[in-house]
Design a protein around this motif. Structure first.
Motif, short mmCIF file in Angstrom:
data_model
loop_
_atom_site.label_atom_id
_atom_site.label_comp_id
_atom_site.label_asym_id
_atom_site.label_seq_id
_atom_site.Cartn_x
_atom_site.Cartn_y
_atom_site.Cartn_z
N GLU A 124 0.79 -1.03 0.30
CA GLU A 124 -0.34 -0.09 -0.27
C GLU A 124 0.79 0.76 -0.22
O GLU A 124 0.61 2.27 -0.72
CB GLU A 124 -0.78 -0.20 1.00
N GLY A 125 1.91 1.07 0.92
CA GLY A 125 2.80 2.63 0.84
C GLY A 125 3.44 2.58 -0.84
O GLY A 125 3.49 3.92 -1.10
N LEU A 127 1.69 1.66 -3.39
CA LEU A 127 0.89 2.53 -4.26
C LEU A 127 1.18 3.95 -3.61
O LEU A 127 0.33 5.69 -4.45
CB LEU A 127 -0.64 1.87 -3.56
N THR A 128 0.53 4.09 -2.21
CA THR A 128 0.49 5.96 -2.15
C THR A 128 1.94 6.35 -2.66
O THR A 128 1.80 7.38 -3.03
CB THR A 128 0.76 5.83 -0.64
N ALA A 129 2.79 6.06 -3.32
CA ALA A 129 4.32 6.37 -3.84
C ALA A 129 4.17 6.61 -5.79
O ALA A 129 5.08 7.07 -5.56
CB ALA A 129 5.38 6.23 -3.35
#
Length: 366
Positions: A124-125, A127-129
């Motif tokens: 998920e990190g 995707l956030t990036a």
């Protein structure tokens, strides 16, 4: 260390992408190679459609398909979750980075340190990036981790490709694209080579703490059936010497007993580090490689650096990273109305023969 052709190609592509257009002679100067080498590289890359070449100059190509509404790889952000950035997965990451660079994409990396409970948050990190698609090698150590920490992968909102990980048939993960090394084929290569040198059935000395180790064990059982031979004894459980010295010594002693009793003259050992340390300890106990024991290591990360260079099975780690990245870019750039079939791609390891197997045994068929 000498630069590989793939690394040089990546530098050449980066130069052309930065400049837009460049002369071949200029590229040769910037790369520090001869004009003949630069010209050969340009021809190879142009043949793959990665460059346009006209009258001694090369330019960054106008990507076909963009006018028809399809995307190109240029500017994509790809995420990669790996359990480690060293040893086995260092080459997988390197192959993924090379393929991303060739597509004009950016690769963002996260490391799980083999903590599968953190895989979802780290992805998920990514995707956030900004990752628009992900390559995922979960930090599973065994089937129980896959069951406990696997279902979320099938729910990702972006395309995903599994790296060096398989799924149970019919499970939600089985519908994902994946690229893996065929470890069963690698084990078969090793056993066939040792049998061809005139040895009896080789023993297997292996860990049980990773998907690769478990695949090697499963491949060993399958190879025995395929070759119609019986194991000279049970699989010897190996553990890292620095983490469990007593367990490591038990494994060495079990192999030592098999050799000195005449039950085995050959062994396959997973992985390289364990194999090197086992050879060193066996020498202290009076068993020599290859004179008393022919030995093949599995992984081929450091096998060639042993005192007696070890023959080793080399999974195509770098190619796994490359093919998986190319597949992910294809998923992200295919036209919306396309319904391309998902793919399970297995790449075959190679056997790199060195000194640790010795010569064919006298009086035995080769």
């Amino acid at each position: 260390m000498r630069e590989s052709a793939a690394e040089r190609h990546d530098r050449l592509l980066a130069l052309v992408r930065e400049r837009g257009t460049a002369r071949v002679s200029e590229l040769a100067d910037r790369l520090g190679v001869s004009p003949v080498t630069a010209r050969r590289d340009v021809e190879a890359l142009a043949a793959k459609g990665l460059l346009d070449r006209v009258h001694g100059q090369v330019s960054w190509p106008e990507r076909q398909g963009a006018a028809a509404g399809g995307r190109t790889g240029e500017g994509l952000v790809l995420g990669l979750l790996a359990p480690s950035a060293t040893y086995y997965f260092a080459e997988v990451i390197r192959g993924a980075h090379e393929a991303a660079a060739r597509a004009g994409a950016r690769l963002v990396l996260r490391i799980s340190d083999y903590r599968p409970e953190d895989d979802r948050a780290r992805t998920e990190g990514l995707l956030t990036a900004g990752a628009e698609g992900v390559l995922v090698a979960p930090g599973w150590r065994g089937p129980e981790d896959r069951l406990a920490y696997g279902d979320w992968l099938a729910e990702l909102p972006v395309p995903a490709v599994l790296l060096e990980r398989s799924a149970d048939p019919g499970s939600s993960l089985d519908s994902l694209d994946r690229v893996v090394s065929d470890h069963g084929h690698g084990v078969l290569l090793a056993l066939r080579h040792l049998l061809g040198l005139g040895h009896g059935t080789p023993l297997l000395v292996a860990r049980g703490d990773s998907p690769t180790a478990l695949a090697v064990r499963a491949g060993y059982a399958e190879a025995l059936v395929a070759l119609d031979v019986a194991a000279p004894g049970p699989v010897i459980d190996s553990v890292p010497a620095d983490q469990d010295p007593e367990g490591f010594e038990r494994a060495v002693r079990a192999l030592h007993e098999a050799v000195t009793s005449g039950r085995a003259t050959a062994a396959l050992v997973h992985n390289d580090v364990d194999a090197i340390q086992i050879v060193q300890r066996l020498a202290e106990l009076g068993v020599r490689v290859p004179q008393d024991l022919a030995l093949i290591a599995y992984d081929d990360e450091v096998a060639a650096l042993a005192d007696t260079p070890l023959t080793a099975v080399a999974p195509p780690k770098r190619q796994v990273g490359r093919h998986a990245t190319e597949l992910l870019v294809e998923r992200l750039t295919e036209a919306p109305d396309e319904e391309a079939a998902r793919r399970h791609l297995s790449l075959l390891p190679r056997l790199r023969v060195r000194a640790s197997c010795g010569a064919p045994r006298p009086g035995r068929a080769f």
